[in-house]
Design an enzyme around this catalytic site. Structure first.
Site, PDB file in Angstrom:
ATOM      1  N   GLY A   1      -6.396  -2.001 -13.441  1.00 14.58           N
ATOM      2  CA  GLY A   1      -6.263  -0.820 -12.599  1.00 14.58           C
ATOM      3  C   GLY A   1      -6.241  -1.131 -11.116  1.00 14.58           C
ATOM      4  N   SER A   2      -5.188  -0.752 -10.412  1.00 14.66           N
ATOM      5  CA  SER A   2      -5.063  -1.178  -9.031  1.00 14.66           C
ATOM      6  C   SER A   2      -3.855  -0.535  -8.368  1.00 14.66           C
ATOM      7  CB  SER A   2      -4.955  -2.706  -8.982  1.00 14.66           C
ATOM      8  OG  SER A   2      -4.115  -3.169 -10.018  1.00 14.66           O
ATOM      9  N   ARG A   3      -3.376  -1.166  -7.276  1.00 17.87           N
ATOM     10  CA  ARG A   3      -2.306  -0.574  -6.488  1.00 17.87           C
ATOM     11  C   ARG A   3      -1.550  -1.652  -5.722  1.00 17.87           C
ATOM     12  NH1 ARG A   3      -4.104   3.596  -1.805  1.00 17.87           N
ATOM     13  NH2 ARG A   3      -2.695   2.899  -0.170  1.00 17.87           N
TER      14      ARG A   3
ATOM     15  N   ILE B   1      -3.804  -4.612  -4.117  1.00 19.12           N
ATOM     16  CA  ILE B   1      -5.075  -3.981  -3.772  1.00 19.12           C
ATOM     17  C   ILE B   1      -5.882  -3.741  -5.037  1.00 19.12           C
ATOM     18  CG2 ILE B   1      -6.174  -1.974  -2.709  1.00 19.12           C
ATOM     19  CD1 ILE B   1      -3.625  -1.615  -1.052  1.00 19.12           C
TER      20      ILE B   1
ATOM     21  N   MET C   1      -1.227   1.871 -10.136  1.00 19.41           N
ATOM     22  CA  MET C   1      -1.170   1.436 -11.533  1.00 19.41           C
ATOM     23  C   MET C   1      -2.427   1.892 -12.264  1.00 19.41           C
ATOM     24  SD  MET C   1       0.242  -2.481 -11.134  1.00 19.41           S
ATOM     25  CE  MET C   1      -1.055  -2.964  -9.987  1.00 19.41           C
TER      26      MET C   1
END
Length: 224
Positions: free
Chosen positions: A187-189, A157, A99
């Site tokens: 912002g991440s995953r 994450i 993301m």
């Protein structure tokens, strides 16, 4: 759908205080300079947009695994689920959805089932698109047991900018496919570990829509 609903999406409650902070700073910036003030307006609008929480239409067919996040599929590879979830130490197919700061960051359950474990682990803040982010970064994992007894893991994450993982569920709770279960700020995953033998239906680089895009089908013939 009304025209304004196309562009103005509801905001998740987690974003209220952040938008309020951005707005307060913007007012102070206007006291210094109109230019800085308008930059602040732009950043405030971005903050509101970041925490948007649009409604999603989840496919109704049982056994579908949907994307838990908006973003881009960055990795598809075999990997062992995080040890803290208590799952067997065997490699499973892991689908990673990255993301950016422009994606909606509300996370949704990839399957329906019972949350059997929720495990948070502090860590580093590497770029979430990197492979080592799964092992080294701050993360929060859920193990979900589906109706046939198989387990699926979904892991939030933190990334290079993200500094706060939020999870709304606890062990023992039941989730429906596409139901909101958390978010990550800035912002991440998300990693999804499919049950053994389940084949992904997406490709690296494909754009995901949380709660809507199908990642895999649990009831399809397995790869075994």
């Amino acid at each position: 759908m009304r025209m304004h609903e196309t562009f103005i999406k509801p905001m998740h409650r987690e974003g209220i205080k952040f938008v309020a902070i951005f707005a307060a700073v913007t007012l102070m910036l206007f006291l210094v300079s109109d230019l800085l003030g308008w930059i602040g307006v732009g950043l405030t609008v971005w903050c509101y947009y970041f925490f948007r929480d649009p409604e999603r239409v989840t496919p109704a067919r049982p056994g579908l695994v949907v994307s838990p996040a908006d973003g881009i599929v960055s990795l598809i590879e075999p990997a062992t689920p995080p040890a803290e979830l208590g799952m067997p130490d065997v490699p499973l197919t892991r689908i990673s959805v990255f993301m950016s700061v422009f994606n909606c960051h509300v996370n949704r359950a990839p399957v329906a089932g019972e949350v059997t474990a929720v495990a948070y682990r502090p860590g580093k803040f590497f770029n979430a698109s990197l492979d080592k982010a799964s092992a080294d970064n701050e993360r929060n994992g859920l193990c979900i047991r589906v109706a046939d007894g198989r387990n699926l893991a979904v892991v939030q994450i933190a990334g290079l900018v993200a500094r706060r993982i939020v999870c709304f569920v606890s062990p023992g709770e039941a989730l429906q496919t596409g139901e909101r279960f958390g978010l990550i700020r800035f912002g991440s995953r998300l990693d999804v570990y499919l049950p053994e033998g389940v084949v992904p239906l997406v490709s690296i680089g494909q754009t995901m829509v949380a709660g809507e895009t199908v990642l895999a089908e649990l009831n399809a013939p397995t790869s075994e």
